[in-house]
Design an enzyme around this catalytic site. Structure first.
Site, PDB file in Angstrom:
ATOM      1  CD  GLU A  16      -2.216   2.141  -3.462  1.00  0.00           C
ATOM      2  OE1 GLU A  16      -3.400   2.383  -3.715  1.00  0.00           O
ATOM      3  OE2 GLU A  16      -1.737   2.190  -2.313  1.00  0.00           O
ATOM      4  CG  ASP A  51      -1.802   1.158   1.352  1.00  0.00           C
ATOM      5  OD1 ASP A  51      -2.633   1.339   0.455  1.00  0.00           O
ATOM      6  OD2 ASP A  51      -1.683   1.908   2.346  1.00  0.00           O
TER       7      ASP A  51
END
Length: 720
Positions: free
Chosen positions: A400, A363
């Site tokens: 990401e 993330d």
């Protein structure tokens, strides 16, 4: 009374079995390490003046021992408690300066979680007890709160790591053959009636036969789980009657979330992995190392903030009371600091070696790839550590590739060995299918693997994880049903969530009885799925898209732990023809190696006049520069020539894709390709056709009618 009950009744209380001191122990490994003789404890803190180990009764409510860790070795406090059993509840108290203006936030009145805890005794739900300062006080976080929070605080649990893995083996799916399925552990089975009630929403539920049957029916290879590290529900959400459903609020980087563990048994995660592996499925974890649940200077104090705030977090140099935040959550972990980097790397290796996972999706990955100067850097401590780590070389690493800091959008910016969520693929595919002007060139680049993004760094098409929808944003059903977000249920006045979704409601906002609108929406869903599985790169399917899961237009359902987010397993959804369509598209992708080719096309024709990749207009002629740059062009065809993708010494069947994103029916003339004598129409989204073997046969230069907003997949026919 049974013999066991009699024995339990006469069992001495835990405190009677515990020593009243710690032996020196050793400074490694960090955390609580169970041995045959007892438990070794070690915790890093460069600012502590004393660290106390607090032991609790079997219910985790009463503190029965408080033992100072007797030794400090290079800022690691450690001690050994002989005879301490597995299952013991414990926490830490850190004595040291409470000077928030200098970045120091030690408060021994607050019980802290061990950063290396492998299990927690309960889920964390935000409350006033989590704060190291008195809420509502005039000095705010500058005044230390003196109330002991231990009775209500979550406790760490000494874990016995022993587990019978049997003959467990990693599926080791090659990246080019991978199909990711992004899913939430709780939401997937919470409403699945065939799963026993106590297992719904747990790791065991995900590994149950009904859940596995759906995954196997689809044909996915790799289950990508939204965060499963233990996390905290923010007090603000609790007060609103909501919860942090997604779990991007980590409080323990080694412990699985208790509410996902059947019977609150941390080994439930291992049982799930073992079962999924036996079914040939990989387990990929979405991990959050860019920030923690402790928020900004007014956030709770649960572990790192109270143990060593200036080591674990990036603080504002000019005023160390505040946090440098490139994550949008209030804080950013300082992975450039050796202690924080060690925590992260130890955690990753633990989940690979002890928990047997097959990879990670990071993330906000640029936040952990920044150097000490806050700059994204290929030689940042984390990227350098990951590149040389022999354990991490065995698993998939996916970024990401964006955060909210300076130079935070890094699609294509990660080094070799990494794949990335390709946000430009998502945007261009959405723009093309909603009929945006001038979308053809960008669409073509994404469809063919995004060479312009990844080839300059000498990476291959598998660097691109292609996605149309993910947890963050509209589901596929909502993408074709809403022009605007509808996040009122989040109680933020619809201000949260992305405002520019590149969605198209096909003529009506939300639910409708208009048959033409509904038919167009079904075509659009088939278009997105067929495009995804016919693109070069690695496809990622959002769990539930195959059965038209809707969130009612909520594009930021992070706080909706309820049927808004849970999978609907009603008969209507189970019988959605889109499930079979999606499954057969995945099977078609497996059947056709040319769609999974992990090389960049040369761009040159061979002696026979054939190219690895060729683009055509509706006339069956090569695209001209004028057509490429004409903003009104919404139709295109592409040939992936299988002659250049040999398998076992034989060319792969070629694939011809026809795309019509216009509002009108279009007649395509098929291009003439030397050596190809026949095509078979395997997919026509305008007709709702499933991919199948007995497909319509057509000749080169034949004409095919393609309905508005539709695409077709043609596969080279082979002589009988």
């Amino acid at each position: 009374m049974t013999a066991a009950a009699v024995a339990a009744a006469h069992k001495p209380p835990l405190e009677a079995q515990l020593p009243d001191h710690c032996e020196p122990g050793r400074p490694w490994p960090l955390g609580a390490t169970l041995t045959a003789q007892g438990v070794n404890f070690a915790v890093y803190s460069s600012v502590a003046e004393k660290v106390e180990l607090c032991l609790f009764d079997r219910t985790g409510t009463r503190e029965v021992r408080r033992l100072p860790l007797p030794c400090r070795s290079d800022d690691v406090w450690h001690g050994f408690v002989p005879g301490l059993p597995a299952g013991t509840r414990y926490g830490l108290r850190v004595h040291g300066p409470y000077q928030p203006q200098d970045g120091l936030r030690c408060n021994p009145h607050k019980l802290l979680l061990d950063p290396y805890a492998k299990a927690l005794d309960r889920p964390l739900r935000g409350g006033a007890w989590q704060y190291a300062y008195t809420l509502g006080g005039p000095a705010r976080d500058l005044a230390m709160d003196l109330v002991d929070n231990a009775p209500g605080a979550a406790k760490c649990v000494v874990l016995d790591d022993a587990f019978d893995w049997g003959d467990d083996r990693r599926p080791e799916v090659p990246m080019e053959d991978t199909v990711f399925y992004e899913v939430h552990v709780r939401g997937f089975t919470k409403l699945m009636d065939e799963v026993p009630h106590g297992l719904r929403g747990t790791f065991s539920g995900l590994a149950s036969e009904p859940a596995l049957a759906h995954l196997k029916r689809l044909g996915v290879t790799s289950v990508e789980l939204l965060p499963v590290h233990a996390f905290n529900d923010e007090r603000r959400l609790i007060d609103l009657g909501l919860a942090n459903y997604w779990g991007y609020n980590t409080v323990a980087f080694f412990a699985p979330e208790p509410r996902y563990c059947a019977g609150n048994d941390a080994n439930d995660f291992k049982r799930m992995v073992k079962t999924l592996h036996a079914a040939g499925l990989e387990v990929i974890l979405d991990v959050v190392y860019n920030h923690s649940c402790e928020g900004n200077h007014l956030g709770p104090t649960l572990f790192l903030k109270g143990i060593d705030n200036p080591s674990y977090y990036r603080l504002v140099p000019e005023d160390r009371r505040y946090y440098n935040d490139v994550t949008g959550t209030g804080n950013t972990l300082d992975i450039s600091h050796p202690a924080t980097l060690r925590l992260m790397m130890d955690s990753l290796r633990y989940w690979v070696e002890e928990m047997h996972v097959d990879g990670f999706r990071f993330d906000l990955a640029p936040a952990v790839a920044r150097n000490g100067n806050y700059e994204f850097d290929h030689r940042s401590p984390f990227l350098a550590a990951a590149a040389q780590d022999p354990v991490l070389q065995k698993v998939k690493l996916i970024a990401e590739p964006w955060d909210i800091g300076d130079n935070g959008y890094q699609v294509g910016g990660f080094p070799a060995g990494w794949s990335e969520w390709n946000g430009r693929y998502r945007d261009s595919v959405r723009d093309f299918w909603r009929g945006e002007d001038g979308a053809v060139q960008e669409f073509a680049a994404r469809l063919s693997g995004s060479a312009d993004i990844f080839s300059p760094s000498r990476r291959r098409p598998i660097a691109s994880v292609n996605l149309v929808t993910v947890h963050d944003g509209f589901t596929l059903e909502d993408l074709v049903s809403y022009n605007e977000k509808h996040n009122e249920a989040n109680f933020e006045d619809n201000r949260d969530g992305e405002g520019h979704n590149r969605s198209w409601n096909c003529g009506a906002e939300g639910p409708t009885d208009d048959e033409d609108v509904l038919a167009l929406r079904e075509r659009q869903k088939r278009n997105f799925i067929a495009t995804l599985f016919c693109s070069r790169g690695v496809p990622l399917l959002l769990g539930g898209d195959e059965m038209s899961r809707t969130q009612g237009g909520n594009n930021n359902a992070y706080c909706q732990d309820n049927p808004v987010s849970w999978f609907d397993w009603s008969e209507e959804r189970r019988n959605d023809p889109l499930i079979e369509f999606t499954s057969r598209l995945m099977a078609l992708r497996r059947e056709l190696p040319v769609l999974r080719d992990n090389r960049w096309p040369s761009g040159e024709q061979d002696d026979g006049g054939r190219s690895e990749l060729a683009w055509f207009s509706v006339w069956g002629l090569p695209m001209t520069e004028e057509e490429w740059t004409n903003p009104s062009v919404r139709c295109i065809a592409v040939l992936f020539d299988g002659k250049f993708t040999p398998v076992d010494g034989r060319a792969s069947p070629s694939v011809l894709l026809l795309f019509n994103a216009s509002d009108e029916e279009v007649i395509f003339t098929l291009p003439e390709v030397p050596g190809i004598q026949e095509w078979r129409v395997r997919v026509d989204t305008g007709q709702g056709h499933y991919p199948h073997e007995e497909a319509e046969r057509v000749q080169p230069q034949a004409k095919i009618d393609l309905e508005s907003h539709a695409m077709a997949v043609l596969v080279e026919g082979r002589p009988a």
